[in-house]
Design an enzyme around this catalytic site. Structure first.
Site, PDB file in Angstrom:
ATOM      1  N   HIS A  17      -2.237   6.266   1.120  1.00 10.68           N
ATOM      2  CA  HIS A  17      -1.739   7.509   1.717  1.00 10.68           C
ATOM      3  C   HIS A  17      -0.969   7.245   3.003  1.00 10.68           C
ATOM      4  CE1 HIS A  17      -3.587   9.950  -1.258  1.00 10.68           C
ATOM      5  NE2 HIS A  17      -4.834   9.779  -0.839  1.00 10.68           N
TER       6      HIS A  17
ATOM      7  N   HIS B 291      -6.903  13.509   4.111  1.00 12.26           N
ATOM      8  CA  HIS B 291      -7.118  13.191   2.706  1.00 12.26           C
ATOM      9  C   HIS B 291      -7.509  14.429   1.922  1.00 12.26           C
ATOM     10  CE1 HIS B 291      -9.034  11.681  -0.947  1.00 12.26           C
ATOM     11  NE2 HIS B 291      -8.242  10.625  -0.798  1.00 12.26           N
TER      12      HIS B 291
ATOM     13  N   THR C 129      -4.982   1.732   6.983  1.00 13.44           N
ATOM     14  CA  THR C 129      -3.722   1.843   6.254  1.00 13.44           C
ATOM     15  C   THR C 129      -3.994   1.606   4.778  1.00 13.44           C
ATOM     16  OG1 THR C 129      -2.536   0.946   8.143  1.00 13.44           O
ATOM     17  CG2 THR C 129      -1.373   0.954   6.055  1.00 13.44           C
ATOM     18  N   GLY C 130      -4.119   2.690   4.060  1.00 14.41           N
ATOM     19  CA  GLY C 130      -4.245   2.619   2.614  1.00 14.41           C
ATOM     20  C   GLY C 130      -2.986   3.191   1.989  1.00 14.41           C
TER      21      GLY C 130
END
Length: 124
Positions: A73, A5, A70-71
């Site tokens: 991105h 991130h 799991t977002g």
């Protein structure tokens, strides 16, 4: 290639880069290069990291998303970047690993860390 991130705190991004260096040094028989690609707040960006590996002669790149869930991105951004890169560089074989949170070995790694802290072998 470790997809991360990134942070507005530069020291945190340095930790991620250092992690990649340590990983590469620990397993030189597996990978000639290990680097980070940032989705936000850090350099190199994921596309720039891919381009850098290509420039260094890589023809196979494994991308490991260092995300617990799991977002956006993991679910959208990383696959979109990899698809775009593959279109431009079809001769480069790219493998996308599951994000670290989906890896079956994560539970054992967390348990080992907790035991090491409890036993005084690892400091917080």
């Amino acid at each position: 290639l470790i997809a991360v991130h990134g942070s507005r705190i530069s020291a945190a991004n340095d930790e991620l880069r250092d992690f990649a260096v340590r990983l590469g040094a620990a397993y030189p028989q597996h990978w000639s290069q290990v680097t980070t690609g940032f989705l936000e707040f850090g350099e190199p960006s994921l596309p720039d990291a891919l381009t850098g590996l290509l420039a260094a002669g890589a023809d196979r790149i494994t991308v490991v998303p260092l995300f617990l869930s799991t977002g956006r991105h993991v679910g959208t951004d990383i696959p979109t970047v990899l698809t775009a890169f593959s279109r431009v560089h079809p001769d480069v074989h790219i493998q996308l690993a599951p994000h670290i949170g989906a890896w079956n070995g994560l539970g054992a790694a967390v348990a080992t860390l907790a035991r090491d802290v409890e036993d005084g072998r690892q400091q917080p």
